[in-house]
Write an enzyme that holds these catalytic residues in place. Sequence first.
Site, short mmCIF file in Angstrom:
data_model
loop_
_atom_site.label_atom_id
_atom_site.label_comp_id
_atom_site.label_asym_id
_atom_site.label_seq_id
_atom_site.Cartn_x
_atom_site.Cartn_y
_atom_site.Cartn_z
N GLU A 193 0.82 -1.23 0.00
CA GLU A 193 0.00 0.00 0.00
C GLU A 193 0.85 1.27 0.00
O GLU A 193 0.62 2.18 0.80
CB GLU A 193 -0.97 -0.03 1.20
CG GLU A 193 -1.87 -1.25 1.18
CD GLU A 193 -2.70 -1.46 2.46
OE1 GLU A 193 -2.65 -0.61 3.35
OE2 GLU A 193 -3.38 -2.50 2.55
N ASP A 211 -12.14 -10.50 -0.46
CA ASP A 211 -13.40 -10.69 0.25
C ASP A 211 -14.43 -9.76 -0.38
O ASP A 211 -14.08 -8.81 -1.09
CB ASP A 211 -13.30 -10.51 1.78
CG ASP A 211 -12.65 -9.21 2.23
OD1 ASP A 211 -12.55 -8.27 1.42
OD2 ASP A 211 -12.26 -9.12 3.40
#
Length: 390
Positions: free
Chosen positions: A176, A286
């Site tokens: 990130e 997810d």
Amino acid sequence: MRTRTLRMLAAGATALALFSGAGAAAAAPGGAPGIDAKDTLARSAPKGLHIGGAAAGGGHHADAEYPDPFTSDEPYRSLLATEFTSLTPENQMKWDHLRPSREEFAFADADDIVNFAEENGQVVRGHTLLWHSQNPAWLEEGDFSDAELRDILHEHITTVVGRYAGRVAHWEVANEIFDESGNLRDTENIWIRELGPSIIADAFRWAHEADPEAVLFFNDYNVEGLNAKADAYYALVQDLLADGVPVGGMGLQSHLGTMYGYDPSLPDNLARFGELGLETAITELDVRMELPDGAEPTPAQVAKQDEFFEFVLTSCLEEASCGSFTLWGASDRYSWVPNTFPGQGSATPWTDDLERKSAYCVLQSTLLSAQPGGAARAQHHPAYADCRAA
Ligand code: 9MR
């Protein structure tokens, strides 16, 4: 030519259309509820594709009412052992978990996962070495000179990657590092802020020195499609490769939500990183949904979630560079989602009680359809009707 594309084409129509068989999949004696050791995602996957799961522990679990999942929930451990061929420590290899102080390394939890994976013939995805989040206070608030900080990162990477050399197949080295606009997080990320962007290349070089066999990844969320953030990685990777930096992979986390849609350019994005010679991976998939006041998912939400899971898996199956498909959570009970987004949930393919959900059946059938001769085998596979009926 991409082998898996050919397999998918040979399988014909989409997986869901193929299932009509009925039958019952028995639970393995001693296994987790609903799990038949012969009838798992791991067993359903075509050769060459790892199916991964996050091994829950640390992070938000530390404040939960239940005991540490990975070390104490036996049915859950059994599920991890049987459903996956790859495990990612959800938090146990992050700085705040591994480094109680500058002098200490706390390897017990990470060792447990690596040992467990080895016992079960699984690979491990190391997560993560250079990140802006989950760093210990002694690091973030310490008054270190640039030279000291550099030494601290060098020592950390050398020690951690070196400890697991030959035992961790993939390292998510840098996590990130870009914001949504594609700018480096040069204020949030202590390493980039204090030491400049060249520290990213150093981190990959140090990791490679410590374990030349490990494939070294970038990893981020919201980089599934062709967007500014993904473009920033694409440009950076090209520069680093031109400089001989040992970048080996691009990980697309894929934290999706049924209320947001998915980016249909995911296959193109995977392909362009593949064309650079990188391995690609889905690293944290997810699919959450809005469930206000503890509501149950509606049939429309379930259908949408099924579609999202199938889309991401199919995108990976059809892209030869995509070697690993990891789910961020193997039970809604342990998912990070309700903790971070109150009123949202049901994000994994397993219920709180480890029962398979509709999304599980879709993943399994999609995997089976990608096997050589998958259509015929899938048509008669008993697990699908059984788990759809559950
Ligand atoms: O699932 C992790 C949760 O247990 C932690 O509390 C949280 C803290 O930031 O991190 C979660 O995992 C993140 C992963 O390490 C990086 N990508 C985003 C994931 C979800 O937040």
